[in-house]
Design a protein around this motif. Structure first.
Motif, PDB file in Angstrom:
ATOM      1  N   HIS A 150       0.134  -1.413   0.252  1.00 21.92           N
ATOM      2  CA  HIS A 150      -0.501  -0.289  -0.309  1.00 21.92           C
ATOM      3  C   HIS A 150       0.827   1.195  -0.292  1.00 21.92           C
ATOM      4  O   HIS A 150       0.001   2.463   0.221  1.00 21.92           O
ATOM      5  CB  HIS A 150      -0.503  -0.022   1.469  1.00 21.92           C
ATOM      6  CG  HIS A 150      -1.828  -0.695   1.335  1.00 21.92           C
ATOM      7  ND1 HIS A 150      -2.782  -1.482   0.397  1.00 21.92           N
ATOM      8  CD2 HIS A 150      -1.943  -2.294   2.080  1.00 21.92           C
ATOM      9  CE1 HIS A 150      -3.589  -2.151   0.651  1.00 21.92           C
ATOM     10  NE2 HIS A 150      -3.016  -2.610   1.458  1.00 21.92           N
ATOM     11  N   CYS A 172      -7.277   5.553  12.945  1.00 21.53           N
ATOM     12  CA  CYS A 172      -7.762   4.440  11.935  1.00 21.53           C
ATOM     13  C   CYS A 172      -9.412   4.116  12.012  1.00 21.53           C
ATOM     14  O   CYS A 172      -9.991   4.035  11.363  1.00 21.53           O
ATOM     15  CB  CYS A 172      -6.876   3.900  11.658  1.00 21.53           C
ATOM     16  SG  CYS A 172      -7.269   2.326  10.316  1.00 21.53           S
ATOM     17  N   GLU A 182      -3.901  -5.555   8.299  1.00 22.33           N
ATOM     18  CA  GLU A 182      -3.855  -4.650   6.350  1.00 22.33           C
ATOM     19  C   GLU A 182      -4.466  -3.515   6.791  1.00 22.33           C
ATOM     20  O   GLU A 182      -4.224  -2.622   6.639  1.00 22.33           O
ATOM     21  CB  GLU A 182      -4.860  -5.304   5.916  1.00 22.33           C
ATOM     22  CG  GLU A 182      -4.143  -5.096   4.678  1.00 22.33           C
ATOM     23  CD  GLU A 182      -4.525  -6.136   3.348  1.00 22.33           C
ATOM     24  OE1 GLU A 182      -5.012  -5.817   2.146  1.00 22.33           O
ATOM     25  OE2 GLU A 182      -5.686  -6.851   3.463  1.00 22.33           O
ATOM     26  N   ALA A 183      -5.241  -3.331   7.363  1.00 25.11           N
ATOM     27  CA  ALA A 183      -6.163  -1.987   7.393  1.00 25.11           C
ATOM     28  C   ALA A 183      -5.582  -0.712   7.991  1.00 25.11           C
ATOM     29  O   ALA A 183      -5.030  -0.162   7.904  1.00 25.11           O
ATOM     30  CB  ALA A 183      -7.301  -1.785   8.443  1.00 25.11           C
ATOM     31  N   GLY A 213     -12.926   4.327  10.587  1.00 25.62           N
ATOM     32  CA  GLY A 213     -13.715   3.380   9.873  1.00 25.62           C
ATOM     33  C   GLY A 213     -15.218   2.824  10.654  1.00 25.62           C
ATOM     34  O   GLY A 213     -16.138   2.339  10.332  1.00 25.62           O
ATOM     35  N   ARG A 268      -2.620   0.043   5.984  1.00 25.02           N
ATOM     36  CA  ARG A 268      -2.931   0.697   4.820  1.00 25.02           C
ATOM     37  C   ARG A 268      -2.791   2.362   4.722  1.00 25.02           C
ATOM     38  O   ARG A 268      -1.891   3.076   4.515  1.00 25.02           O
ATOM     39  CB  ARG A 268      -4.447  -0.595   4.362  1.00 25.02           C
ATOM     40  CG  ARG A 268      -4.132   0.706   3.237  1.00 25.02           C
ATOM     41  CD  ARG A 268      -6.107   0.281   2.943  1.00 25.02           C
ATOM     42  NE  ARG A 268      -6.160  -0.862   2.434  1.00 25.02           N
ATOM     43  CZ  ARG A 268      -7.391  -1.430   3.448  1.00 25.02           C
ATOM     44  NH1 ARG A 268      -7.992  -0.657   4.495  1.00 25.02           N
ATOM     45  NH2 ARG A 268      -7.011  -3.054   3.738  1.00 25.02           N
ATOM     46  N   HIS A 269      -3.637   2.522   6.069  1.00 22.74           N
ATOM     47  CA  HIS A 269      -3.474   3.451   6.705  1.00 22.74           C
ATOM     48  C   HIS A 269      -2.551   4.048   7.121  1.00 22.74           C
ATOM     49  O   HIS A 269      -1.918   4.923   6.959  1.00 22.74           O
ATOM     50  CB  HIS A 269      -4.904   3.358   8.390  1.00 22.74           C
ATOM     51  CG  HIS A 269      -5.404   5.029   8.457  1.00 22.74           C
ATOM     52  ND1 HIS A 269      -5.957   5.521   8.184  1.00 22.74           N
ATOM     53  CD2 HIS A 269      -3.975   4.947   9.403  1.00 22.74           C
ATOM     54  CE1 HIS A 269      -5.721   6.273   8.695  1.00 22.74           C
ATOM     55  NE2 HIS A 269      -5.439   7.270   9.643  1.00 22.74           N
ATOM     56  N   LEU A 277      -8.775  -3.729  14.298  1.00 26.42           N
ATOM     57  CA  LEU A 277      -8.623  -3.567  13.247  1.00 26.42           C
ATOM     58  C   LEU A 277      -7.635  -4.937  12.489  1.00 26.42           C
ATOM     59  O   LEU A 277      -6.959  -4.990  13.190  1.00 26.42           O
ATOM     60  CB  LEU A 277      -7.910  -2.490  13.903  1.00 26.42           C
ATOM     61  CG  LEU A 277      -7.297  -1.649  12.100  1.00 26.42           C
ATOM     62  CD1 LEU A 277      -8.901  -1.002  11.190  1.00 26.42           C
ATOM     63  CD2 LEU A 277      -7.146  -0.138  13.393  1.00 26.42           C
ATOM     64  N   SER A 278      -7.851  -5.137  11.381  1.00 26.61           N
ATOM     65  CA  SER A 278      -7.137  -5.349  10.255  1.00 26.61           C
ATOM     66  C   SER A 278      -5.779  -5.427  10.492  1.00 26.61           C
ATOM     67  O   SER A 278      -5.375  -3.939  10.657  1.00 26.61           O
ATOM     68  CB  SER A 278      -7.679  -6.458  10.231  1.00 26.61           C
ATOM     69  OG  SER A 278      -7.127  -5.045   9.098  1.00 26.61           O
TER      70      SER A 278
END
Length: 298
Positions: free
Chosen positions: A17, A87, A55-56, A91, A59-60, A52-53
Motif C-alpha cells: 500500500h 484509523c 492490513e487495515a 472506519g 494501509r492507513h 482492526l486488521s
C-alpha cells in the motif's frame, strides 16, 4: 490458527500500500518487520477492545509514512497506538469511538482554559462532527491524523481553533446557521401540498425555522444532524456519547419535538391568520416537518 492475512509478513502488507517513491527506502530498512510487529503489539495492548486488521492498519500507516530522507527515527517514534485508534474511528468501529470519547475527547476541556460549560459542550459537539463524520463522500477528518504527535494534542489544537471561531459572531453564524434554501427544502419540491403556501408564507416559514433552530441548544442541533442527516443509529450515538442507548434515544426525540413546537410557535406569532386558516397551515407545516427533518438538517 492465524488467518491468511495474519500469516503474511507485515512488511509485505505495508509495501503493498506504500507509494511507489517510498518502496526502495522501505525495502532497505533494517529490522522493519520487527518494528512493525512491535508497533502492532503496542496498538493492541493500548486498545484491546478495538478490532482492526493488520492490513487495515498498515494501509492507513502507508498513507502517513514520513517522506524519504526523513530521520531514521521518524517511523520508530510514530505514535502508533494513537494512529491505530484514529484509523479505527475513521472506519466507524464502535469500540474505537467509545475509546476516543472517553480517553481523548473528554480530556480536552481541561486544556482549553476557563470556558463556560455551555461553550465547552458546543466545542465538543463540533469536534465530534468535524472529526468523526465523513462529508460529501470524503472520509472523516480524523483519518488525516498522521501519528507524528499525540492524538490528544492534535485534537486539542482542533478544539482550540473551534473556540477561536466561536469567539466571533461571524464564526458562530458560519458554524451553526442554516441557509434559507436549505430550510425551505423541508417541503419536498415535488410535493403538491407545497403549493398551498404562498411565496410570502414560505418566507415567513424560513424565518420561523431559522429562529426555532437558533433556540435549540448545540447538543440538540447536533443530535438532529447526526441522526436525521448523517444517519447515525441510536446504538452508534450511544457509543459516541458514552451514554445508554435509551438515554440518547430520549434526547433525540426531545430535540425533535422541541424543534416542532418552536417552529409552530414562531409561525403562530409571525403569520397574522386566525381560526381554521391558521390551524390548517400549522397542521400542514408540522406534518411535513415531522416527515422531512433530514432535508431540514441538510
Amino acid at each position: 490458527m492465524k488467518s491468511e492475512e495474519e500469516a503474511r509478513p507485515l512488511t509485505e502488507l505495508l509495501l503493498a500500500h506504500a507509494a511507489p517513491e517510498r518502496l526502495a527506502w522501505l525495502r532497505e530498512w533494517p529490522g522493519l518487520e520487527t518494528l512493525l510487529a512491535e508497533h502492532l503489539a503496542a496498538c493492541r495492548e493500548a486498545w484491546p477492545p478495538v478490532t482492526l486488521s493488520p492490513e487495515a492498519f498498515l494501509r492507513h500507516l502507508a498513507r502517513h509514512l514520513p517522506p524519504q530522507g526523513a530521520p531514521a527515527d521518524a517511523l520508530r517514534q510514530l505514535h502508533a497506538a494513537d494512529l491505530y485508534l484514529a484509523c479505527a474511528c475513521a472506519g466507524g468501529d464502535p469500540q474505537a469511538l467509545h475509546a476516543f470519547e472517553q480517553h481523548i475527547l473528554q480530556k480536552v476541556p481541561a486544556r482549553l482554559g476557563q470556558l463556560p460549560e455551555s461553550t465547552v459542550d458546543e466545542v465538543l459537539q463540533v469536534v465530534r462532527q468535524r472529526l468523526l463524520l465523513g462529508m460529501g463522500g470524503a472520509p472523516p477528518k480524523i483519518a488525516d491524523y498522521s501519528g507524528r504527535g499525540p492524538l490528544r494534542a492534535w485534537v486539542r489544537i482542533v478544539a482550540a481553533r473551534i473556540v477561536s471561531e466561536l469567539s466571533s459572531r461571524d464564526g458562530r453564524q458560519e458554524l451553526f446557521s442554516e441557509p434559507p434554501e436549505t430550510l425551505e427544502r423541508m417541503l419536498a419540491p415535488d410535493d403538491p401540498e407545497r403549493e398551498l403556501l404562498q411565496a410570502d408564507s414560505r418566507e415567513v416559514l424560513t424565518e420561523a425555522l431559522r429562529a426555532a433552530l437558533a433556540a435549540l441548544s448545540e447538543r440538540e442541533r447536533a443530535l438532529l444532524r447526526l441522526h436525521h442527516l448523517h444517519g447515525l443509529t441510536m446504538d452508534r450515538l450511544a457509543t459516541m456519547y458514552g451514554e445508554p442507548r435509551s438515554s440518547v434515544a430520549r434526547h433525540v426525540a426531545q430535540a425533535r419535538e422541541r424543534l416542532l413546537k418552536l417552529t409552530r410557535r414562531e409561525l403562530a406569532a409571525r403569520l397574522k391568520l386566525e381560526g381554521r386558516e391558521l390551524e390548517s397551515l400549522l397542521g400542514l407545516v408540522q406534518s411535513r416537518l415531522d416527515l422531512s427533518l433530514d432535508r431540514l438538517m441538510d
